[in-house]
Enzyme design. Sequence first.
Site, short mmCIF file in Angstrom:
data_model
loop_
_atom_site.label_atom_id
_atom_site.label_comp_id
_atom_site.label_asym_id
_atom_site.label_seq_id
_atom_site.Cartn_x
_atom_site.Cartn_y
_atom_site.Cartn_z
N SER A 44 61.25 32.88 30.70
CA SER A 44 62.39 33.36 29.92
C SER A 44 63.70 33.36 30.70
O SER A 44 64.76 33.49 30.11
CB SER A 44 62.11 34.79 29.42
OG SER A 44 61.85 35.67 30.50
N ASP A 302 69.78 42.56 29.66
CA ASP A 302 68.78 43.50 29.16
C ASP A 302 68.03 44.05 30.38
O ASP A 302 68.51 43.93 31.50
CB ASP A 302 67.85 42.87 28.12
CG ASP A 302 67.06 41.68 28.66
OD1 ASP A 302 67.00 41.51 29.90
OD2 ASP A 302 66.49 40.92 27.84
N HIS A 305 66.74 40.47 32.37
CA HIS A 305 67.42 39.19 32.54
C HIS A 305 68.88 39.36 32.93
O HIS A 305 69.59 40.20 32.37
CB HIS A 305 67.33 38.38 31.24
CG HIS A 305 65.93 38.17 30.78
ND1 HIS A 305 65.32 38.99 29.85
CD2 HIS A 305 65.00 37.24 31.15
CE1 HIS A 305 64.08 38.56 29.65
NE2 HIS A 305 63.86 37.51 30.42
#
Length: 328
Positions: A44, A302, A305
């Site tokens: 991610s 967040d 990340h």
Amino acid sequence: MSSFSPQSLLFVLLFLLASHQCAEARYLQTSKELFCSVYTFGDSFVDPGNNDFINTPFRSNFPPYGRDFPGGVPTGRFSNGLLFPDILAHYVGANALQLFEQLDIFEEYKLRLENAIGKKKADSQIERAIFYVNAGSDDFAFTYFHDGIGQPNKNPRDYEQFLLLFIRRFFKRLLDQGARKIAVNGLPPLGCIPVGITLLPQPAKNTEDKARACIGYVNAISQDFNSMLQEELEDLQSQHPKTKIVYIDFVEPLLDVIQDPHEYGYTEVNKGCCGTGLSEIGTQCNATTSLCSDSDKYVFWDAAHPTEKTYHLIFRSNLGAIDDLIGS
């Protein structure tokens, strides 16, 4: 979350324009050779929205993700804007389209490319492409640390060796497909990731002080794995002298900004911009969640990340290695 793992290695990001479009592309940041193709594999930290097309509940294709992306569009990137590979693609002058799925899909794509432009041109495009690989972050976060729930069930060195074995097999396939210019980033300092600080067992000192601080023993695991990864890459380089492999360091630039945030214009280093910043990732960070007013003041978007600003800082910190790859 997409993961660099034996079960779900995703081929993510940047399938570039075909050769006739490539010839018309303009140079952007660099005066080096124009690269028409950048291909990225990983989790991610590099996902531009491939999770939108696979069967997983872990997505970010909704507000407030993408708040600072051009047009404010939530593309599926796990950040407020661009990611490291986006910045890399712009830097080397590549025009990018998104692609998804796994390494075997890349092999299928190469066959389609050969059918479209011929094997000789396809081989040349692959050899001139940059391959960017993000290795291990989600594997440690979700598999080894169990999302912070419970204790790891393996010795870290055993898990590192297991993961490196898989990475070795992955690179063999990638090299067999003609990859010649490869950039590989290791783990970030996982002990500084906000959700890790929130969920993982804290040292006694942090518990007593009720401090939110990086967890040293977790960062030590990151450093240990990264050292082993670099040795692995050096070994691969020696075995493939016509290939250029460079290591991209996430640890030093992230620790620099976390330890001296005001030097870089940050005010918050151990919480994300979204919600409380302590644990919100994916669907927990949504259109109803409160947000910080200025994401450039936050190292993390967040609870896992980095923000686009932070990715830019990491990119600039690794510019020497990137230019070395481009010029090889």
